[in-house]
Scaffold this motif. Structure first.
Motif, PDB file in Angstrom:
ATOM      1  N   GLN A  40      -1.617   0.317   0.495  1.00 23.31           N
ATOM      2  CA  GLN A  40      -0.717  -0.096  -1.121  1.00 23.31           C
ATOM      3  C   GLN A  40      -0.522  -2.104  -0.453  1.00 23.31           C
ATOM      4  O   GLN A  40      -0.305  -1.178   0.589  1.00 23.31           O
ATOM      5  N   ALA A  41      -1.082  -2.334  -0.914  1.00 21.22           N
ATOM      6  CA  ALA A  41      -0.947  -3.907  -0.417  1.00 21.22           C
ATOM      7  C   ALA A  41      -0.410  -4.824  -1.683  1.00 21.22           C
ATOM      8  O   ALA A  41      -0.866  -6.159  -1.113  1.00 21.22           O
ATOM      9  N   GLN A  42       0.655  -4.687  -2.450  1.00 18.62           N
ATOM     10  CA  GLN A  42       1.441  -5.288  -3.282  1.00 18.62           C
ATOM     11  C   GLN A  42       2.435  -6.432  -2.049  1.00 18.62           C
ATOM     12  O   GLN A  42       2.500  -7.544  -2.765  1.00 18.62           O
ATOM     13  N   LEU A  44       1.091  -8.058   1.088  1.00 22.32           N
ATOM     14  CA  LEU A  44       0.590  -8.147   1.908  1.00 22.32           C
ATOM     15  C   LEU A  44       0.733  -7.779   3.085  1.00 22.32           C
ATOM     16  O   LEU A  44       0.299  -7.478   4.507  1.00 22.32           O
ATOM     17  N   GLY A  45       1.883  -8.430   3.822  1.00 25.98           N
ATOM     18  CA  GLY A  45       2.491  -8.333   5.612  1.00 25.98           C
ATOM     19  C   GLY A  45       2.538  -7.018   5.561  1.00 25.98           C
ATOM     20  O   GLY A  45       2.498  -6.400   6.484  1.00 25.98           O
ATOM     21  N   ALA A  46       3.253  -6.037   4.647  1.00 24.63           N
ATOM     22  CA  ALA A  46       3.167  -4.592   5.014  1.00 24.63           C
ATOM     23  C   ALA A  46       1.828  -3.851   4.944  1.00 24.63           C
ATOM     24  O   ALA A  46       1.795  -3.165   5.620  1.00 24.63           O
ATOM     25  N   ALA A  47       0.680  -4.812   4.391  1.00 25.30           N
ATOM     26  CA  ALA A  47      -0.269  -4.033   4.183  1.00 25.30           C
ATOM     27  C   ALA A  47      -1.018  -4.125   4.962  1.00 25.30           C
ATOM     28  O   ALA A  47      -1.747  -3.133   6.398  1.00 25.30           O
ATOM     29  N   TYR A  48      -1.176  -5.589   5.742  1.00 21.61           N
ATOM     30  CA  TYR A  48      -2.046  -5.981   7.036  1.00 21.61           C
ATOM     31  C   TYR A  48      -0.841  -5.111   8.576  1.00 21.61           C
ATOM     32  O   TYR A  48      -1.174  -4.378   9.903  1.00 21.61           O
ATOM     33  N   GLN A  49       0.462  -5.037   8.657  1.00 18.66           N
ATOM     34  CA  GLN A  49       1.663  -4.033   9.108  1.00 18.66           C
ATOM     35  C   GLN A  49       0.588  -2.244   8.946  1.00 18.66           C
ATOM     36  O   GLN A  49       0.780  -2.657  10.259  1.00 18.66           O
ATOM     37  N   SER A  50       0.346  -2.104   8.103  1.00 22.59           N
ATOM     38  CA  SER A  50      -0.235  -0.665   8.396  1.00 22.59           C
ATOM     39  C   SER A  50      -1.334  -0.355   8.678  1.00 22.59           C
ATOM     40  O   SER A  50      -1.853   1.434   8.985  1.00 22.59           O
ATOM     41  N   LEU A  51      -2.233  -2.041   8.520  1.00 24.38           N
ATOM     42  CA  LEU A  51      -3.578  -1.253   9.611  1.00 24.38           C
ATOM     43  C   LEU A  51      -3.607  -1.661  11.387  1.00 24.38           C
ATOM     44  O   LEU A  51      -3.378  -0.950  12.031  1.00 24.38           O
ATOM     45  N   GLY A  52      -2.384  -2.714  11.125  1.00 24.85           N
ATOM     46  CA  GLY A  52      -1.505  -2.721  12.538  1.00 24.85           C
ATOM     47  C   GLY A  52      -1.101  -1.390  13.742  1.00 24.85           C
ATOM     48  O   GLY A  52      -1.053  -1.327  15.097  1.00 24.85           O
ATOM     49  N   ARG A  80      -3.910   4.110  -8.736  1.00 20.87           N
ATOM     50  CA  ARG A  80      -3.029   4.236 -10.056  1.00 20.87           C
ATOM     51  C   ARG A  80      -2.698   2.460 -10.424  1.00 20.87           C
ATOM     52  O   ARG A  80      -1.668   2.348 -10.980  1.00 20.87           O
ATOM     53  N   GLY A  81      -3.474   2.028 -10.816  1.00 19.95           N
ATOM     54  CA  GLY A  81      -3.609   0.499 -10.988  1.00 19.95           C
ATOM     55  C   GLY A  81      -2.408  -0.385 -10.083  1.00 19.95           C
ATOM     56  O   GLY A  81      -1.904  -1.225 -10.617  1.00 19.95           O
ATOM     57  N   THR A  82      -2.302  -0.230  -8.610  1.00 25.17           N
ATOM     58  CA  THR A  82      -1.534  -0.587  -7.853  1.00 25.17           C
ATOM     59  C   THR A  82      -2.844  -1.280  -7.072  1.00 25.17           C
ATOM     60  O   THR A  82      -3.590  -0.670  -6.331  1.00 25.17           O
ATOM     61  N   LEU A  83      -2.403  -2.728  -6.788  1.00 26.19           N
ATOM     62  CA  LEU A  83      -2.926  -3.160  -5.242  1.00 26.19           C
ATOM     63  C   LEU A  83      -2.760  -2.765  -4.038  1.00 26.19           C
ATOM     64  O   LEU A  83      -2.220  -2.018  -3.164  1.00 26.19           O
ATOM     65  N   HIS A  84      -4.290  -2.839  -3.545  1.00 31.88           N
ATOM     66  CA  HIS A  84      -4.153  -2.200  -2.478  1.00 31.88           C
ATOM     67  C   HIS A  84      -5.581  -2.891  -1.265  1.00 31.88           C
ATOM     68  O   HIS A  84      -6.048  -3.579  -2.185  1.00 31.88           O
TER      69      HIS A  84
END
Length: 370
Positions: A40-42, A44-52, A80-84
C-alpha cells in the motif's frame, strides 16, 4: 489431512511469508514486490520503508529512483482501489482485471461530484489527449484543463476523474516534477498491457496472495483484494489440489502445499523484531487481525483511515513508533502497549540501525531518559 497450528506458529508463518523473518535478503525492489505482489502506497515514504524493512542493501533513494525512472516497478491505484507499489509485469495483467469493477464502484461518487456519463467520458478523453501531446501532467495542470473545459475540477472531483482515467485508460503516475507527482500513459512508459482471462487471472491472484500471507482464509483474500467473497470461495475450491488446509484455534485456514516445509523447525527460529511503517502490508492482509494484535490495543494502531507504524515481535504487535525530524537527522520514539523486557533492546537497536542505513539519515533512538 488438516494440520493444527498454534497462534504463535501462525504468526511465525505470517512473518516468513511476509519476508520479515530472518535472515533478511539482499534483493531489488522488483524482486520484493514480485513476492509480496503489492504494498500500500498512499504514503510513498511508508511504502518505501515497507520494502526497506524486508530487504538488505536497498535505500529509500534507490526505490524512489526506480519508481520514477525505472521499468521494474510502478505506482498506481490497484487493490481495493487504493494506491500501491507493484511490479510493472504484474500491473500488465492485474490492471485490466480489476478496471471495470473499480470504475463501477466509483460511479456514484463521481456523479455526486458533478460528473455524468457524458461529461466523465469527455474528461477522460481530454486528459488522454493532453497526455499524448505533453507526455506528463501534474494534478494542477489536469485541474486547469478541466476548468478550461467547464468540467468539475475542485476538491475530490479531480481525484475521482483521475481515478476513472487511471482504471479505464491506463494512465499512471510518472516522474515527480519537483515535489509534485505527474501522470503519464502506462503504455508509453512501460509498454502494452497483457490482459488474461478472468478465471486465470483470479487464480493467479489467489496463489500470489497465499504465497505472501498464508495461512489465510477466503475472507482474508477478499479483504485484501476487493474480490467478492462468493468468487473467492469458488476460487479456493478450484485450487484445492494446490492448497494445504490448517486449523488455527479451531478456525479453518489454508497454505500452499509447497509451503508445508516451512513447518519444519518452526519453533526453533530465532526471535525476530521488526519496525513496520505506516500502512504496512503485514496488517492489511487479513479480515480479522486478532492473531496479530490484541483487541484492546487495535484502536492505538488503527486510527480512522490511518494505520500507525508498529513494532512486531515474532509477528505480534507490541507497540507503535514515530519519527520526528530534527536538524541533524531523525528522532525515533517508542510507545509499548505493555512493559517489555530489556532483552529486546538489542533487537530494537539493530532495526533502528537498518532504518538509518535505508533512509541515509541519522536516526536517534529515544529512551525514557531522553
Amino acid at each position: 489431512m488438516t494440520l493444527n497450528l498454534t497462534t504463535h506458529q501462525a504468526r511465525l508463518l505470517h512473518m516468513r511469508a511476509q519476508l520479515l523473518a530472518s535472515p533478511i535478503q539482499q534483493v531489488t525492489a522488483g524482486q520484493l514486490l514480485t513476492k509480496l505482489f503489492a504494498v500500500q502506497a498512499q504514503n510513498l515514504g511508508a511504502a518505501y520503508q515497507s520494502l526497506g524493512v524486508r530487504s538488505r542493501g536497498l535505500s529509500e533513494a534507490q526505490i524512489s529512483q526506480e519508481r520514477q525512472f525505472g521499468t521494474e516497478i510502478c505506482w498506481r491505484w490497484s487493490l481495493r482501489g487504493t494506491l500501491h507499489l507493484m511490479t510493472v509485469e504484474d500491473a500488465r495483467w492485474f490492471v485490466p482485471l480489476m478496471a471495470e469493477d473499480l470504475v463501477n464502484g466509483d460511479r456514484l461518487r463521481l456523479e455526486q461530484l458533478g460528473y455524468n456519463e457524458s461529461t466523465a467520458k469527455q474528461g477522460v478523453e481530454l486528459i488522454l489527449s493532453q497526455l499524448e501531446k505533453q507526455g506528463e501532467l501534474t494534478r494542477a495542470e489536469i485541474a486547469r484543463l478541466l476548468q478550461e473545459n467547464k468540467l468539475p475540477y475542485e476538491g475530490q472531483a479531480i481525484v475521482h476523474i483521475l481515478f476513472k482515467t487511471v482504471c479505464e485508460a491506463g494512465v499512471c503516475p510518472g516522474a515527480d516534477r519537483g515535489s509534485k507527482p505527474t501522470y503519464t500513459l502506462f503504455e508509453k512508459k512501460y509498454g502494452p498491457f497483457k490482459p488474461r482471462p478472468r478465471e486465470d487471472a483470479l487464480a493467479e491472484l489467489v496463489l500470489r496472495y497465499l504465497a505472501a500471507y498464508a495461512p489465510a482464509r477466503p475472507e482474508d483474500f477478499t479483504a485484501w483484494s476487493g474480490v467478492k467473497i462468493s468468487e473467492a470461495r469458488s476460487l479456493w475450491s478450484a485450487l484445492e489440489k494446490k492448497l494445504l488446509p490448517v486449523e488455527i484455534e479451531g478456525v479453518s485456514n489454508w497454505m500452499l502445499l509447497k509451503q508445508k516445509s516451512w513447518l519444519d523447525g518452526l519453533e526453533k527460529q530465532a526471535s525476530v523484531l521488526r519496525l513496520l511503517p505506516y500502512y504496512d502490508t503485514y496488517l492489511l492482509g487479513y479480515a480479522n487481525r486478532d492473531l496479530i494484535i490484541a483487541k484492546a490495543y487495535t484502536g492505538r494502531v488503527l486510527k480512522g483511515g490511518v494505520i500507525d507504524a508498529m513494532l512486531a515481535l515474532d509477528g505480534w504487535i507490541i507497540g507503535t513508533w514515530k519519527l520526528k525530524p530534527r536538524k541533524s537527522g531523525l528522532d525515533l520514539s517508542l510507545q509499548f502497549f505493555e512493559h517489555q523486557p530489556k532483552k529486546i533492546w538489542p533487537q530494537i537497536e539493530a532495526e533502528v540501525e537498518r532504518l538509518e542505513q535505508f533512509m541515509e539519515k541519522k536516526v536517534s533512538l529515544l529512551t525514557d531518559e531522553d
